[in-house]
Scaffold this active site. Structure first.
Site, mmCIF file in Angstrom:
data_model
loop_
_atom_site.group_PDB
_atom_site.id
_atom_site.type_symbol
_atom_site.label_atom_id
_atom_site.label_comp_id
_atom_site.label_asym_id
_atom_site.label_seq_id
_atom_site.Cartn_x
_atom_site.Cartn_y
_atom_site.Cartn_z
ATOM 1 N N CYS A 61 0.831 -1.208 0.000
ATOM 2 C CA CYS A 61 0.000 0.000 0.000
ATOM 3 C C CYS A 61 0.865 1.257 0.000
ATOM 4 O O CYS A 61 1.914 1.294 0.647
ATOM 5 C CB CYS A 61 -0.869 0.058 1.255
ATOM 6 S SG CYS A 61 -1.880 -1.387 1.571
ATOM 7 N N CYS A 62 0.380 2.255 -0.713
ATOM 8 C CA CYS A 62 0.934 3.607 -0.642
ATOM 9 C C CYS A 62 -0.198 4.556 -1.002
ATOM 10 O O CYS A 62 -1.331 4.107 -1.250
ATOM 11 C CB CYS A 62 2.152 3.795 -1.544
ATOM 12 S SG CYS A 62 1.841 3.793 -3.312
ATOM 13 N N SER A 63 0.050 5.821 -1.048
ATOM 14 C CA SER A 63 -1.031 6.784 -1.298
ATOM 15 C C SER A 63 -1.848 6.447 -2.531
ATOM 16 O O SER A 63 -3.069 6.429 -2.497
ATOM 17 C CB SER A 63 -0.468 8.199 -1.434
ATOM 18 O OG SER A 63 -0.010 8.641 -0.182
ATOM 19 N N THR A 64 -1.168 6.165 -3.641
ATOM 20 C CA THR A 64 -1.887 5.865 -4.883
ATOM 21 C C THR A 64 -1.984 4.377 -5.178
ATOM 22 O O THR A 64 -2.822 3.953 -5.970
ATOM 23 C CB THR A 64 -1.191 6.517 -6.093
ATOM 24 O OG1 THR A 64 0.108 5.929 -6.240
ATOM 25 C CG2 THR A 64 -1.096 8.020 -5.929
ATOM 26 N N LEU A 105 -4.050 3.989 -0.522
ATOM 27 C CA LEU A 105 -4.528 4.394 0.798
ATOM 28 C C LEU A 105 -5.500 5.562 0.709
ATOM 29 O O LEU A 105 -6.340 5.746 1.581
ATOM 30 C CB LEU A 105 -3.345 4.766 1.695
ATOM 31 C CG LEU A 105 -2.384 3.626 2.005
ATOM 32 C CD1 LEU A 105 -1.181 4.140 2.778
ATOM 33 C CD2 LEU A 105 -3.091 2.513 2.767
#
Length: 139
Positions: A61-64, A105
């Site tokens: 997971c990461c922001s995008t 996320l």
């Protein structure tokens, strides 16, 4: 099933929900060393764990979701795909033989995590598509 997972934000509602879901489903989850670190390291380490067969699948997971997917896909044998809903999670398993699930996320609601993850984990590899994936990996 042993699942490598990580996120560049360890205290995020989606990350907390993801961990709860994986544990509730009875999976052996292995947090990558960079969990909570840089998205490049997280994606790469999840990919490495899957490629070396230390884990059967991976979730990053990461922001995008795109950053961890790009980093994971740099590892030979990894097919990471960003999924935002149940239908896409099913399709990337059936048609793309994805072995790493990447989640955004910022675009994934915590209440949608369970359905996405369950679908992705329970959908078998699409045997009819393996020739396409094999051709891609030999290039």
């Amino acid at each position: 099933m042993k699942i490598a997972w990580g996120s560049d934000q360890s205290d995020h509602p989606v990350v907390r929900r993801l961990e709860e879901v994986l544990i509730a489903l009875g999976h052996d989850i292995q947090s990558v060393p960079a969990h909570g670190g840089d998205w490049v390291d997280v994606g790469h380490q999840v990919g490495e764990a899957v490629a070396c067969r230390c884990a059967r699948r991976g979730v990053a997971c990461c922001s995008t979701g795109t950053g961890v997917a790009m980093a994971a896909n740099k590892v030979s044998g990894v097919r990471a795909a960003v999924c935002s809903d149940r239908e896409l999670a099913e399709q990337v398993r059936l048609f793309n033989h994805a072995n790493v699930l990447a989640l955004s996320l910022e675009r994934t609601a915590p209440e949608d995590v369970e359905e996405i993850v369950k679908t992705w984990l329970r959908t078998p590899d699409g045997a009819a598509q393996r020739d396409s994936v094999d051709r891609l990996e030999t290039r």
